[in-house]
Design a protein around this motif. Structure first.
Motif, PDB file in Angstrom:
ATOM      1  N   ILE A  81      -4.300  14.658 -36.393  1.00 17.56           N
ATOM      2  CA  ILE A  81      -5.648  14.288 -35.815  1.00 17.56           C
ATOM      3  C   ILE A  81      -5.487  12.865 -35.373  1.00 17.56           C
ATOM      4  CG2 ILE A  81      -8.048  13.802 -36.197  1.00 17.56           C
ATOM      5  CD1 ILE A  81      -8.295  16.352 -37.702  1.00 17.56           C
ATOM      6  N   VAL A  82      -5.172  11.969 -36.192  1.00  9.43           N
ATOM      7  CA  VAL A  82      -4.911  10.446 -35.573  1.00  9.43           C
ATOM      8  C   VAL A  82      -4.070  10.515 -34.469  1.00  9.43           C
ATOM      9  CG1 VAL A  82      -4.239   8.203 -36.209  1.00  9.43           C
ATOM     10  CG2 VAL A  82      -5.506   9.605 -37.960  1.00  9.43           C
ATOM     11  N   ALA A  83      -2.887  11.135 -34.379  1.00  5.15           N
ATOM     12  CA  ALA A  83      -1.876  11.199 -33.409  1.00  5.15           C
ATOM     13  C   ALA A  83      -2.311  11.738 -32.387  1.00  5.15           C
ATOM     14  CB  ALA A  83      -0.750  12.104 -33.851  1.00  5.15           C
ATOM     15  N   ALA A  84      -3.512  12.828 -32.313  1.00  3.12           N
ATOM     16  CA  ALA A  84      -3.995  13.224 -30.977  1.00  3.12           C
ATOM     17  C   ALA A  84      -4.944  12.270 -30.530  1.00  3.12           C
ATOM     18  CB  ALA A  84      -4.629  14.792 -31.424  1.00  3.12           C
ATOM     19  N   VAL A  85      -5.702  11.544 -31.293  1.00  9.86           N
ATOM     20  CA  VAL A  85      -6.591  10.689 -30.890  1.00  9.86           C
ATOM     21  C   VAL A  85      -5.718   9.389 -30.161  1.00  9.86           C
ATOM     22  CG1 VAL A  85      -8.339   8.929 -31.486  1.00  9.86           C
ATOM     23  CG2 VAL A  85      -8.486  11.178 -32.564  1.00  9.86           C
ATOM     24  N   ARG A  86      -4.752   8.849 -30.764  1.00  7.30           N
ATOM     25  CA  ARG A  86      -4.044   7.838 -30.297  1.00  7.30           C
ATOM     26  C   ARG A  86      -3.524   8.109 -28.459  1.00  7.30           C
ATOM     27  NH1 ARG A  86      -2.265   3.790 -33.372  1.00  7.30           N
ATOM     28  NH2 ARG A  86      -2.322   3.872 -35.724  1.00  7.30           N
ATOM     29  N   THR A  87      -3.139   9.456 -28.617  1.00 11.32           N
ATOM     30  CA  THR A  87      -2.369   9.913 -27.328  1.00 11.32           C
ATOM     31  C   THR A  87      -3.240  10.612 -26.460  1.00 11.32           C
ATOM     32  OG1 THR A  87      -1.970  12.019 -28.246  1.00 11.32           O
ATOM     33  CG2 THR A  87      -0.129   9.974 -28.399  1.00 11.32           C
ATOM     34  N   GLY A  88      -4.687  10.584 -26.734  1.00  9.58           N
ATOM     35  CA  GLY A  88      -5.776  11.134 -25.951  1.00  9.58           C
ATOM     36  C   GLY A  88      -6.470  10.079 -24.879  1.00  9.58           C
ATOM     37  N   THR A  89      -7.713  10.675 -24.705  1.00 11.50           N
ATOM     38  CA  THR A  89      -8.646   9.989 -23.853  1.00 11.50           C
ATOM     39  C   THR A  89      -9.114   8.698 -24.723  1.00 11.50           C
ATOM     40  OG1 THR A  89      -9.551  11.889 -23.096  1.00 11.50           O
ATOM     41  CG2 THR A  89     -10.833   9.728 -22.804  1.00 11.50           C
ATOM     42  N   GLU A  90      -9.147   7.361 -23.920  1.00  9.20           N
ATOM     43  CA  GLU A  90      -9.921   6.159 -24.636  1.00  9.20           C
ATOM     44  C   GLU A  90     -11.024   6.429 -25.012  1.00  9.20           C
ATOM     45  OE1 GLU A  90      -7.956   3.522 -25.273  1.00  9.20           O
ATOM     46  OE2 GLU A  90      -6.018   4.314 -24.628  1.00  9.20           O
ATOM     47  N   GLY A  91     -11.625   5.331 -25.636  1.00  7.78           N
ATOM     48  CA  GLY A  91     -13.119   5.422 -26.050  1.00  7.78           C
ATOM     49  C   GLY A  91     -13.391   5.646 -27.580  1.00  7.78           C
ATOM     50  N   PRO A  92     -14.674   5.483 -27.849  1.00  2.00           N
ATOM     51  CA  PRO A  92     -15.087   5.925 -29.167  1.00  2.00           C
ATOM     52  C   PRO A  92     -14.871   7.234 -29.846  1.00  2.00           C
ATOM     53  CG  PRO A  92     -17.025   5.762 -27.865  1.00  2.00           C
ATOM     54  CD  PRO A  92     -15.950   5.409 -27.040  1.00  2.00           C
ATOM     55  N   VAL A  93     -14.902   7.231 -31.200  1.00  2.00           N
ATOM     56  CA  VAL A  93     -14.606   8.619 -31.638  1.00  2.00           C
ATOM     57  C   VAL A  93     -15.816   9.088 -32.638  1.00  2.00           C
ATOM     58  CG1 VAL A  93     -13.055   9.762 -33.437  1.00  2.00           C
ATOM     59  CG2 VAL A  93     -12.290   8.097 -31.976  1.00  2.00           C
ATOM     60  N   LEU A  94     -16.076  10.036 -32.507  1.00  2.00           N
ATOM     61  CA  LEU A  94     -17.314  10.792 -33.282  1.00  2.00           C
ATOM     62  C   LEU A  94     -16.374  11.747 -34.599  1.00  2.00           C
ATOM     63  CD1 LEU A  94     -20.034  11.491 -34.208  1.00  2.00           C
ATOM     64  CD2 LEU A  94     -20.264  13.081 -32.319  1.00  2.00           C
ATOM     65  N   ASP A  95     -16.801  11.312 -35.715  1.00  2.00           N
ATOM     66  CA  ASP A  95     -16.165  12.156 -36.903  1.00  2.00           C
ATOM     67  C   ASP A  95     -17.268  12.723 -37.643  1.00  2.00           C
ATOM     68  OD1 ASP A  95     -14.677  13.092 -38.973  1.00  2.00           O
ATOM     69  OD2 ASP A  95     -14.671  11.142 -40.059  1.00  2.00           O
ATOM     70  N   LEU A  96     -17.208  14.355 -37.188  1.00  2.00           N
ATOM     71  CA  LEU A  96     -18.339  15.124 -37.747  1.00  2.00           C
ATOM     72  C   LEU A  96     -17.815  15.572 -39.155  1.00  2.00           C
ATOM     73  CD1 LEU A  96     -18.889  17.326 -34.445  1.00  2.00           C
ATOM     74  CD2 LEU A  96     -20.283  15.322 -35.597  1.00  2.00           C
ATOM     75  N   ALA A  97     -18.887  15.795 -40.005  1.00  2.00           N
ATOM     76  CA  ALA A  97     -18.796  16.168 -41.242  1.00  2.00           C
ATOM     77  C   ALA A  97     -17.807  15.150 -42.079  1.00  2.00           C
ATOM     78  CB  ALA A  97     -18.152  17.463 -41.301  1.00  2.00           C
ATOM     79  N   ALA A  98     -18.167  13.855 -41.602  1.00  2.23           N
ATOM     80  CA  ALA A  98     -17.070  12.899 -41.875  1.00  2.23           C
ATOM     81  C   ALA A  98     -16.901  12.647 -43.559  1.00  2.23           C
ATOM     82  CB  ALA A  98     -17.582  11.572 -41.614  1.00  2.23           C
ATOM     83  N   GLY A  99     -17.924  13.102 -44.426  1.00  2.31           N
ATOM     84  CA  GLY A  99     -17.732  12.984 -45.766  1.00  2.31           C
ATOM     85  C   GLY A  99     -17.717  11.660 -46.330  1.00  2.31           C
ATOM     86  N   ALA A 100     -16.578  11.302 -47.261  1.00  2.55           N
ATOM     87  CA  ALA A 100     -16.403   9.971 -47.622  1.00  2.55           C
ATOM     88  C   ALA A 100     -15.507   9.196 -47.044  1.00  2.55           C
ATOM     89  CB  ALA A 100     -15.993  10.095 -49.122  1.00  2.55           C
ATOM     90  N   GLY A 101     -15.091   9.724 -45.674  1.00  3.03           N
ATOM     91  CA  GLY A 101     -14.170   9.009 -45.034  1.00  3.03           C
ATOM     92  C   GLY A 101     -12.820   9.390 -44.617  1.00  3.03           C
ATOM     93  N   ARG A 102     -12.285  10.662 -45.210  1.00  4.84           N
ATOM     94  CA  ARG A 102     -10.965  11.197 -45.112  1.00  4.84           C
ATOM     95  C   ARG A 102     -10.508  10.840 -43.729  1.00  4.84           C
ATOM     96  NH1 ARG A 102      -8.571  16.237 -44.767  1.00  4.84           N
ATOM     97  NH2 ARG A 102      -6.780  16.396 -45.895  1.00  4.84           N
TER      98      ARG A 102
END
Length: 268
Positions: free
Chosen positions: A50-71
């Motif tokens: 997931i982190v790799a997909a975000v790094r190589t994808g669209t710029e801008g902020p990220v929304l983490d749904l069902a974030a829980g304790a921050g995994r």
């Protein structure tokens, strides 16, 4: 949806053997959230993908749904992105806030914590990525998923991506039930029971301490989780105006579960 009734199979037998000592709870409530967090903190599954997909994808902020304790929240913050962490459970978010309190100030300042329902949220801003990992989609029924897709489509910026993982039963010939011994980040050992008949629309998960104290109450987490095929999820996404643009298998051949990370983009 969490159930506080006797689970089927070996999990139910474990609860019965504990008798009045068993304190049944859900995975995300006051009693269960520390157990879930302990296990999640010891499991790096999905995080790198997931982190790799975000790094190589669209710029801008990220929304983490069902974030829980921050995994996912904390690794996403480590990429330098601004992250909004949304979860319905106040108990889970308290764990996240405690972690953020000990994180570097630069990370804390880029994180917004929101208690809210992933099936109906309106944050009045757009995101380059919206993430729903750890197969949390299975926590929602059909109505909840429809609400989630609407909200996701409304919050994606042009070119934004919805990253969501989906879990299927890999093989109908696999055993209906499995029992495994797992260890949390704290070193605590747990017995994990999963009851999942082939073709069933729900699976049951029971988690109990492997070596509870001889006396006193024993916390046992029980959960009934809906199941769906990837094909059905992709059809629902398309109906909501979200087209799957990529699929990445996260599990290998022979695994009991087949988990796939889907990348969807808004088409209208």
């Amino acid at each position: 949806m969490t159930v506080l009734t006797l689970p089927p199979g070996l999990g139910g037998e474990r609860v019965t053997a504990l008798g009045d000592r068993a304190r049944l709870c859900g995975l995300y409530d006051t009693l269960g959230s520390p157990v879930y967090d302990d296990l999640a903190a010891a499991d790096g599954f999905e995080i790198g993908d997931i982190v790799a997909a975000v790094r190589t994808g669209t710029e801008g902020p990220v929304l983490d749904l069902a974030a829980g304790a921050g995994r996912f929240t904390l690794p996403l913050l480590a990429t330098g992105r601004e992250v909004t962490a949304l979860d319905l459970s106040a108990d889970m978010l308290d764990l996240l806030k405690a972690r953020l309190a000990s994180a570097p100030r630069s990370m804390r300042e880029r994180c917004t914590v929101v208690q809210g329902d992933m099936a109906a949220f309106d944050l009045r801003r757009g995101f380059g990525h919206i993430v729903l990992g750890t197969t949390s989609l299975s926590l929602l029924d059909a109505e909840g998923r429809a609400g989630l897709y609407r909200a996701v489509a409304a919050h994606l910026v042009p070119g934004g991506q919805f990253l969501v993982s989906v879990m299927e039963r890999a093989d109908d010939e696999a055993p209906t039930e499995v029992h495994s011994r797992v260890r949390g980040a704290s070193g605590t050992a747990y017995d994990l029971y999963e009851y999942w008949p082939a073709g069933a629309d729900h699976r049951y998960v029971t988690i109990a301490p492997a070596e509870p104290d001889a006396d006193g109450p024993v916390t046992v987490c029980v959960d009934e989780v809906g199941t769906m095929s990837i094909a059905a999820i992709e059809a629902e996404l398309a109906e909501a105006g979200l087209t799957v643009a990529g699929r990445r298998p996260l599990t290998g051949m022979g695994d009991r579960h087949r988990v796939t990370l889907l990348k969807a983009v808004a088409t209208r």
